[in-house]
Design a protein around this motif. Structure first.
Motif, PDB file in Angstrom:
ATOM      1  N   PHE A 179       0.837  -1.190   0.000  1.00  0.00           N
ATOM      2  CA  PHE A 179       0.000   0.000   0.000  1.00  0.00           C
ATOM      3  C   PHE A 179       0.878   1.249   0.000  1.00  0.00           C
ATOM      4  O   PHE A 179       1.949   1.276   0.609  1.00  0.00           O
ATOM      5  CB  PHE A 179      -0.914   0.014   1.218  1.00  0.00           C
ATOM      6  CG  PHE A 179      -2.119  -0.881   1.098  1.00  0.00           C
ATOM      7  CD1 PHE A 179      -3.368  -0.346   0.846  1.00  0.00           C
ATOM      8  CD2 PHE A 179      -1.999  -2.262   1.236  1.00  0.00           C
ATOM      9  CE1 PHE A 179      -4.487  -1.161   0.743  1.00  0.00           C
ATOM     10  CE2 PHE A 179      -3.103  -3.084   1.132  1.00  0.00           C
ATOM     11  CZ  PHE A 179      -4.357  -2.538   0.875  1.00  0.00           C
ATOM     12  N   VAL A 180       0.384   2.298  -0.664  1.00  0.00           N
ATOM     13  CA  VAL A 180       1.122   3.554  -0.739  1.00  0.00           C
ATOM     14  C   VAL A 180       0.204   4.710  -0.363  1.00  0.00           C
ATOM     15  O   VAL A 180      -1.030   4.577  -0.354  1.00  0.00           O
ATOM     16  CB  VAL A 180       1.706   3.787  -2.149  1.00  0.00           C
ATOM     17  CG1 VAL A 180       2.689   2.696  -2.508  1.00  0.00           C
ATOM     18  CG2 VAL A 180       0.593   3.896  -3.193  1.00  0.00           C
ATOM     19  N   LEU A 181       0.796   5.858  -0.062  1.00  0.00           N
ATOM     20  CA  LEU A 181       0.035   7.058   0.268  1.00  0.00           C
ATOM     21  C   LEU A 181      -0.634   7.606  -0.996  1.00  0.00           C
ATOM     22  O   LEU A 181       0.044   7.969  -1.957  1.00  0.00           O
ATOM     23  CB  LEU A 181       0.956   8.117   0.849  1.00  0.00           C
ATOM     24  CG  LEU A 181       1.057   8.224   2.378  1.00  0.00           C
ATOM     25  CD1 LEU A 181       2.162   9.197   2.751  1.00  0.00           C
ATOM     26  CD2 LEU A 181      -0.264   8.665   2.985  1.00  0.00           C
ATOM     27  N   VAL A 182      -1.965   7.650  -0.976  1.00  0.00           N
ATOM     28  CA  VAL A 182      -2.705   8.267  -2.072  1.00  0.00           C
ATOM     29  C   VAL A 182      -3.439   9.516  -1.602  1.00  0.00           C
ATOM     30  O   VAL A 182      -4.065  10.215  -2.395  1.00  0.00           O
ATOM     31  CB  VAL A 182      -3.694   7.262  -2.706  1.00  0.00           C
ATOM     32  CG1 VAL A 182      -2.947   6.103  -3.340  1.00  0.00           C
ATOM     33  CG2 VAL A 182      -4.713   6.757  -1.689  1.00  0.00           C
ATOM     34  N   GLN A 183      -3.381   9.789  -0.299  1.00  0.00           N
ATOM     35  CA  GLN A 183      -3.946  11.028   0.260  1.00  0.00           C
ATOM     36  C   GLN A 183      -3.139  11.383   1.502  1.00  0.00           C
ATOM     37  O   GLN A 183      -3.365  10.793   2.548  1.00  0.00           O
ATOM     38  CB  GLN A 183      -5.425  10.817   0.605  1.00  0.00           C
ATOM     39  CG  GLN A 183      -6.162  12.078   1.042  1.00  0.00           C
ATOM     40  CD  GLN A 183      -7.647  11.832   1.235  1.00  0.00           C
ATOM     41  OE1 GLN A 183      -8.302  11.207   0.402  1.00  0.00           O
ATOM     42  NE2 GLN A 183      -8.195  12.293   2.343  1.00  0.00           N
ATOM     43  N   PRO A 184      -2.170  12.322   1.396  1.00  0.00           N
ATOM     44  CA  PRO A 184      -1.781  13.054   0.190  1.00  0.00           C
ATOM     45  C   PRO A 184      -1.166  12.128  -0.864  1.00  0.00           C
ATOM     46  O   PRO A 184      -0.624  11.068  -0.537  1.00  0.00           O
ATOM     47  CB  PRO A 184      -0.752  14.054   0.709  1.00  0.00           C
ATOM     48  CG  PRO A 184      -0.194  13.423   1.944  1.00  0.00           C
ATOM     49  CD  PRO A 184      -1.351  12.688   2.563  1.00  0.00           C
ATOM     50  N   MET A 185      -1.258  12.567  -2.111  1.00  0.00           N
ATOM     51  CA  MET A 185      -0.932  11.708  -3.228  1.00  0.00           C
ATOM     52  C   MET A 185       0.570  11.746  -3.520  1.00  0.00           C
ATOM     53  O   MET A 185       1.021  12.304  -4.518  1.00  0.00           O
ATOM     54  CB  MET A 185      -1.736  12.141  -4.451  1.00  0.00           C
ATOM     55  CG  MET A 185      -1.903  11.059  -5.500  1.00  0.00           C
ATOM     56  SD  MET A 185      -2.764  11.687  -6.971  1.00  0.00           S
ATOM     57  CE  MET A 185      -4.231  12.386  -6.249  1.00  0.00           C
ATOM     58  N   THR A 186       1.347  11.109  -2.630  1.00  0.00           N
ATOM     59  CA  THR A 186       2.801  11.118  -2.797  1.00  0.00           C
ATOM     60  C   THR A 186       3.321   9.830  -3.429  1.00  0.00           C
ATOM     61  O   THR A 186       4.415   9.809  -3.988  1.00  0.00           O
ATOM     62  CB  THR A 186       3.493  11.304  -1.441  1.00  0.00           C
ATOM     63  OG1 THR A 186       3.242  10.157  -0.616  1.00  0.00           O
ATOM     64  CG2 THR A 186       2.981  12.555  -0.733  1.00  0.00           C
ATOM     65  N   GLY A 187       2.573   8.732  -3.309  1.00  0.00           N
ATOM     66  CA  GLY A 187       3.046   7.452  -3.819  1.00  0.00           C
ATOM     67  C   GLY A 187       4.087   6.796  -2.946  1.00  0.00           C
ATOM     68  O   GLY A 187       4.595   5.713  -3.278  1.00  0.00           O
ATOM     69  N   SER A 188       4.424   7.403  -1.797  1.00  0.00           N
ATOM     70  CA  SER A 188       5.400   6.811  -0.886  1.00  0.00           C
ATOM     71  C   SER A 188       4.747   5.682  -0.084  1.00  0.00           C
ATOM     72  O   SER A 188       3.528   5.612   0.029  1.00  0.00           O
ATOM     73  CB  SER A 188       5.950   7.883   0.053  1.00  0.00           C
ATOM     74  OG  SER A 188       4.904   8.519   0.760  1.00  0.00           O
ATOM     75  N   PRO A 189       5.540   4.799   0.484  1.00  0.00           N
ATOM     76  CA  PRO A 189       4.967   3.669   1.230  1.00  0.00           C
ATOM     77  C   PRO A 189       4.077   4.137   2.381  1.00  0.00           C
ATOM     78  O   PRO A 189       4.308   5.182   2.990  1.00  0.00           O
ATOM     79  CB  PRO A 189       6.201   2.921   1.751  1.00  0.00           C
ATOM     80  CG  PRO A 189       7.293   3.283   0.791  1.00  0.00           C
ATOM     81  CD  PRO A 189       7.013   4.692   0.378  1.00  0.00           C
ATOM     82  N   ALA A 190       3.029   3.358   2.668  1.00  0.00           N
ATOM     83  CA  ALA A 190       2.109   3.682   3.756  1.00  0.00           C
ATOM     84  C   ALA A 190       2.861   3.790   5.075  1.00  0.00           C
ATOM     85  O   ALA A 190       3.780   3.008   5.347  1.00  0.00           O
ATOM     86  CB  ALA A 190       1.022   2.619   3.850  1.00  0.00           C
ATOM     87  N   THR A 191       2.480   4.764   5.889  1.00  0.00           N
ATOM     88  CA  THR A 191       3.161   4.976   7.170  1.00  0.00           C
ATOM     89  C   THR A 191       2.733   3.971   8.227  1.00  0.00           C
ATOM     90  O   THR A 191       3.414   3.818   9.245  1.00  0.00           O
ATOM     91  CB  THR A 191       2.882   6.396   7.677  1.00  0.00           C
ATOM     92  OG1 THR A 191       1.467   6.599   7.775  1.00  0.00           O
ATOM     93  CG2 THR A 191       3.463   7.431   6.714  1.00  0.00           C
TER      94      THR A 191
END
Length: 744
Positions: free
Chosen positions: A41-53
């Motif tokens: 899963f990745v960050l889509v909000q905000p839409m950075t595409g970085s790995p989920a925190t």
């Protein structure tokens, strides 16, 4: 979306394990053996595409009983969990998961199944890439479990929940999307890396293949309603039934006899003096069941070719609501063609007959659809037919081009009127967060869609260009997590070439690190003409206009959450020199996880309010308005709900100047004519609703409702008007409704 992501997917999911999955919220590895396991899963909000925190995992498995989905969501004690219990489809800034699926994998219609950490649910139909509609309620299964470090969700979605085309190769291709929202921060983790904030969303779902399963279903939901009309001193009883039959995946039939119009869902109060009618959603089960195929937008705002509130709406003699005797709906597929048929008949000599036929076909990068509607109105000697062809072209991953061509043909009292309209929308992603959109709309001056559709206006030509930029990298100390900037320029003409206005606008939508949102919009309109306000009695020359709007929401912190907005506009004959001010504040007190109280206060002052007063007469008013609302929501256990809802509006308007439309549309000041004076009104809506869920989609409702409207041709203080509103009882009734779904 990364094009190489498809290389990481297996072409086929394994078949179901021998043992059926028990939907208890506890993810048993033995039950989920063979499922597709998703961890990236990745960050889509905000839409950075970085790995989920926060680590998020999902599983998907096709079984004979349905499509099984599970989530496990890491959330340690230092990340608060929003345990507020909600009614169905309520939504909000809550810890929740969403599973979205396009059962045909063609990007036409999707379904969103949402579950909160507290066990609340919502289900929505997705059309036109990113249009979500909560009116639909499906029958599916879900459960939640929690431990100190994480919480888990299991879902089972029966194959009969929606119509599905039969694939030729014995495998079903699904489009799927998973996401998770963290209520305290507003972060959204998704898979794949796509967002509904982009022009393309539904068509970007990841395609996966699953074994082909089908389920048959026969469901009958009889209902009985008793109404004690206190205001009229009358008692009435009614009964009817909804029928749903799905013998296989390619065909389903819905029918209703004497459908229920009991007011268990109350519309919001609206005071509308404008030329455009107010749009209301439809919560009647028959008209929301698998309605997505018929959802074909045309025009601005909520405009569409099929607006089911017309069925059973105000009769042709304007004496009340239509009495729908029966209605039927077919949904199915023949090969690659999906089709739908809707027919409804009203009773009595003022009744109407409604028909709609819809078909679509996916050709890969091309998608073609057609629709025909017809309304027969014997009382008005009127027959209205509308034809539509819609087309979707996706020549590349960055492009999305949609067009709709419509034509209406109306025969009334021996005369025939024909006209047409066209809508074209082009979206392009430019990269690095940039995108552009061009939109053209033409509706002829005799285009008539409102016999069964909703069109805010005809006789209109509209051209708009928008350039947008998303920024998801504010400084680490910023209160904002992202900004979505949009600038737009537009022009408006009617079909005779009359200049309505040109406009420029600047918007910004921001996600905040506290989990809330912020939005502002500034628009400037050039001088032009208002060709709607006099209802066909001539266009009115109007000055430049200015509109500014700001809103802010913040999710629950401790016991409080809130929403607020500010609006200022100069829309009368004085233009920006006389700006109105509208302030609204809505705090919510969360007394417990199951009980909340919400209040709303809106105050508006408009020094230059322009209204139509009949024929070619207008009037400018100085107006003050106060809107008060309050609600209590109590989720009593898992099956009971008590809701109290109060709305009241007080409006006082003082006449400044009377006008008539002069040469060239210029307003000419005149002495106050008869019928034009100060006025005031008070409006009340109050409802107490108790609901007990007997079984899925089976309920007992007990509802008390009261309301009224009081108009006077004189000034009154807002305090007096509010006092008067509290005693209004033009309508007052007690309703008891029982419905029970029998399914096999």
């Amino acid at each position: 979306m990364n094009p190489f992501a498809f290389l990481l997917l297996p072409l086929c999911l394994a078949a179901a394990s021998a043992d059926a999955i028990e939907v208890d919220g506890r993810i048993d590895p033995a039950e989920w053996q063979g499922a597709r396991h998703i961890t990236d899963f990745v960050l889509v909000q905000p839409m950075t595409g970085s790995p989920a925190t926060l680590r998020t995992e999902a599983w998907i498995l096709a079984t004979p009983q349905g499509l099984a989905v599970a989530f496990r969501n890491q959330q340690p004690p230092e990340v608060p969990r929003s345990m507020q219990r909600t009614r169905r489809d309520q939504g909000g800034q809550l810890d929740r998961v969403n599973f979205m699926v396009d059962f045909d994998g063609d990007g036409r219609t999707g379904y969103d199944f949402m579950v909160t950490v507290a066990g609340g649910i919502s289900d929505e139909v997705i059309t036109s890439e990113r249009n979500f509609n909560t009116d639909w309620d499906g029958h599916w299964h879900h459960a939640v479990s929690q431990d100190e470090q994480a919480w888990s969700v299991e879902m089972l979605i029966p194959w009969h929940v929606a119509p599905m085309a039969r694939p030729a190769d014995g495998k079903r291709t699904l489009g799927v999307y998973f996401d998770r929202v963290v209520g305290s921060t507003g972060e959204r983790f998704g898979w794949p890396d796509i967002s509904f904030q982009n022009p393309r969303f539904l068509s970007e779902f990841t395609r996966i293949e699953v074994p082909l399963y089908e389920q048959a279903l026969l469901a009958v939901t009889p209902y009985a309603v008793a109404v004690e009309d206190i205001a009229q001193g009358a008692t009435s009883f009614d009964a009817g039934a909804d029928v749903f039959w799905k013998p296989n995946g390619q065909f389903q039939l819905s029918g209703t006899l004497n459908p229920d119009f009991g007011q268990v869902e109350s519309d919001d109060l609206v005071v509308n003096f404008g030329a455009v009618e107010t749009f209301f959603g439809d919560k009647r089960p028959f008209f929301t069941e698998n309605q997505g195929l018929f959802d074909l937008p045309f025009g601005a705002g909520n405009s569409r070719l099929l607006y089911t509130r017309r069925i059973g709406g105000t009769t042709d003699d304007r004496q009340g609501a239509g009495d729908v005797q029966a209605a039927i709906k077919l949904n199915g597929s023949l090969g690659q063609v999906r089709y739908g048929l809707l027919a409804a008949a009203e009773a009595d000599e003022v009744g109407r007959d409604f028909f709609a036929l819809r078909a679509t076909r996916d050709f890969g990068v091309q998608d073609l659809g057609g629709m025909v509607t017809r309304v027969d109105s014997p009382f008005r000697d009127r027959r209205a037919t509308v034809y539509a062809v819609d087309h979707l072209w996706t020549p590349g991953a960055a492009w999305n081009i949609r067009s709709v061509l419509v034509a209406s043909s109306v025969e009334q009292a021996g005369e025939r009127t024909d006209d047409s309209g066209l809508q074209l929308r082009v979206d392009q992603a430019l990269g690095n967060g940039w995108r552009q959109q061009a939109w053209f709309l033409h509706s002829g001056d005799q285009l008539q869609l409102n016999d069964i559709g909703f069109l805010d206006r005809n006789n209109f030509n509209y051209l708009r260009y928008e350039l947008a930029r998303r920024r998801s990298d504010p400084p680490s100390g910023s209160a904002y997590a992202s900004h979505d900037w949009r600038g737009a320029a537009s022009l408006r003409r009617n079909d005779q070439g009359l200049r309505i206005t040109e406009a420029v606008a600047l918007q910004r939508f921001s996600e905040r690190r506290d989990g809330g949102n912020e939005f502002f919009d500034v628009a400037v309109f050039t001088p032009g003409n208002d060709d709607l306000i006099t209802r066909g009695n001539g266009a009115v020359a109007v000055p430049a206009k200015l509109s500014m709007f700001w809103e802010r929401s913040r999710p629950q912190r401790g016991r409080w959450s809130w929403y607020g907005s500010l609006r200022s506009a100069g829309e009368g004959l004085d233009g920006p020199d006389a700006l109105s001010l509208d302030v609204f504040l809505q705090p919510t007190l969360h007394l417990s996880d199951s009980l909340l109280v919400q209040a709303g206060v809106g105050v508006q002052h408009n020094p230059d309010w322009l209204l139509w007063r009949g024929a070619d007469r207008l009037a400018s008013y100085r107006a003050d308005q106060l809107r008060l609302s309050g609600s209590l929501q109590w989720q009593i256990g898992s099956r009971q709900e008590l809701r109290v809802k109060l709305e009241t509006i007080a409006l006082d308007a003082s006449l400044r100047q009377a006008w008539v439309v002069g040469a060239g549309g210029e307003p000419v000041g005149v002495a106050t004519p008869t019928g034009t004076s100060d006025f005031s009104l008070a409006n009340l809506g109050f409802q107490v609703r108790y609901r007990y869920e007997l079984a899925p989609l089976s309920d007992l409702y007990v509802v008390y409702g009261r309301g009224g409207l009081d108009n006077e041709d004189s000034n009154r203080s807002l305090a007096d008007l509010l006092g008067d509103a509290s005693s209004l009882d033009d309508s007052q009734q007690i309703l008891v409704k029982l419905s029970y779904r029998f399914a096999n």
